[in-house]
Write an enzyme that holds these catalytic residues in place. Sequence first.
Site, short mmCIF file in Angstrom:
data_model
loop_
_atom_site.label_atom_id
_atom_site.label_comp_id
_atom_site.label_asym_id
_atom_site.label_seq_id
_atom_site.Cartn_x
_atom_site.Cartn_y
_atom_site.Cartn_z
N SER A 195 0.59 -1.39 0.03
CA SER A 195 -0.02 -0.07 -0.12
C SER A 195 0.82 1.27 0.18
O SER A 195 1.73 1.37 0.70
CB SER A 195 -0.94 0.11 1.31
OG SER A 195 -1.51 1.21 1.54
N LYS A 196 0.50 2.35 -0.77
CA LYS A 196 1.13 3.43 -0.85
C LYS A 196 1.07 4.28 0.68
O LYS A 196 1.82 5.34 0.81
CB LYS A 196 0.83 4.43 -2.14
CG LYS A 196 -0.70 4.93 -1.99
CD LYS A 196 -0.91 5.73 -3.19
CE LYS A 196 -2.39 6.15 -3.11
NZ LYS A 196 -2.69 7.11 -4.35
N ARG A 197 0.12 3.75 1.22
CA ARG A 197 0.03 4.38 2.58
C ARG A 197 0.72 4.05 3.78
O ARG A 197 0.61 4.31 4.87
CB ARG A 197 -1.38 4.62 2.92
CG ARG A 197 -2.32 5.21 2.12
CD ARG A 197 -4.08 5.21 2.32
NE ARG A 197 -4.59 6.19 1.64
CZ ARG A 197 -4.90 5.89 0.50
NH1 ARG A 197 -4.72 4.73 -0.11
NH2 ARG A 197 -5.73 6.77 -0.41
#
Length: 596
Positions: free
Chosen positions: A295-297
Amino acid sequence: MRRPALGLLARPSFVCTRCRANYSSVARNKKTNLPDFPARTRFAPSPTGYLHLGSLRTALFNYLLARKTGGQFLLRIEDTDQKRTIPGAEQRLYEDLKWAGLHWDEGPTVGGPYGPYRQSERTAIYRSHAHDLINGGHAYRCFCSTDRLDAFARHRSQAGLPPGYDRKCADISAEESEDRASKGESHIVRLKVNGYPMFNDLVYGKTGQNRSPNKLDLIDRVYDDPILLKSDGHPTYHLANVVDDHLMQITHVIRGTEWMPSTPLHVALYNAFQWTPPRFGHVPLLVDPSGQKLSKRNADIDLTFFKDKQGIFPATLVNFAALLGWSHTQKSDVFSLKDLEDIFTLKITRGNTVVAFEKLWFLQKAHAQRFASSGGPSFDQMVTTVSQVVETTYSPEQLAPILQSRPIHQYVTPLLQADAKSFTKPEDFVARNATFFTTALARPPYTPAAAAAGPVVPMTALHTAAAALSLVPEPHWSVETHRFNISSYDGSAALADPEAESATPPPPQDEKARVAADKAFKKELYHYLRWALSASAPGPGIPETMAILGRDESVRRLREARDLTREFADAGAGAQKVKGAIKEGDVSWMGSLAPR
């Protein structure tokens, strides 16, 4: 409004089917999948988040394709979603890309002929093109209220049917539509889809669903007519993306496979405009070892984490990102950015790519060795960073006896050159080499390296060898001198039969036996010297260690070690005479390096 003028690289608005096969936008080298003309590529991040590993890879592949073909790499900021924009994110994107060495030819901060390069500054352009589609019959205004659309969607969902729109507003006449819009009636603009075509992907080949634009079910005939302009007059991603790529003359779009479902829609938009689409190439998703998408988060794939928390070199992270889904024919996986520019091809693997961070640390060590051997700004930065860690870890009082008036960077430089193969993080490097920054060594009790069944080297012989090595004068105290002296020292006599009468000359040894005895002695000597000089800690070789520590500190540690092991020399076999051993003080074996 007036359209931006098309430059020399512009494609014609329409290419017939027969000509399309020979058109330059699809010409490529089949072996490398590279185009036979300069590619114009772009990286178009949204400032709703920070640059992460996946987006760095996307930017890198687009950058490398442009550099390999002698084309241009553009940066475009897709900031139409103002509600989700993070303050400072755009500036961070610039800084992160520059840190990685990915400098753009056109875009914010550098300009270019097809600006502006922020979508929030191009709203009028998108509206103009949406109106062109309306006038050409490829789009229409939809005046349906939010309540009606919500009720229609809920009705279909409850019936277990897929979403869609019934084109209630598609039959409104052009005059009525224009009149209602001019009076300010709220509306959106939808694309009137005539089909979602297949497309040729640079990675996956011919793909897409080739699906019909309408679906007839038991309740309604519905259509996949996507929204192009929202009720506030701002474009959706799809319209802005297609218009910008065309007007900026993008020839190739490399992006993640999560965008593949949107590509048929984009191709449909290109067809509606009668524009030739760019070539699309979709790169595999990045997943963890369990198969879950990164996830880019997730903080541990944000570039800030790699840069600031782990001290990863830009060259390391770029090299690591390049290997995620890209295949090559080189013998080594270690590449500088310039290397990648020279060898890049569009040989992208299909299927998800597992991110193994063990490879990242392997590459970090490899690039540390490369910097240490070649020098330059990257190595200077390594020296500066490690020196700062040393100065924050140890007090001036601890360092003064070690440095002996040497500047810290002058001391750290040869240490990094000697042990770059172990470099991962600056803090870990300093911790591994802690014995170089303090005079207080916590040596464990000395234990011989030789196996129980092997020959025992008398402690007196080790003391004698260490004392002989200590006699090297300051002007000759160097890695080369110590390496030569240790290799020249013949320790085979230290393993001669101690039971023989001292007056009886030792029997001559055959060369094979002498070499074996010397090898056994050298093994024990290296073991003893590492214990004496660095408390048995791993690190640089013995000659390098002695040169880095300097003569005074090395001699002090050797004498300290001799005092700690004197009891071994005074007891048992260690007290017996060593036939033919070099006596302490005898430096004739040193030749021209002997002190005068």
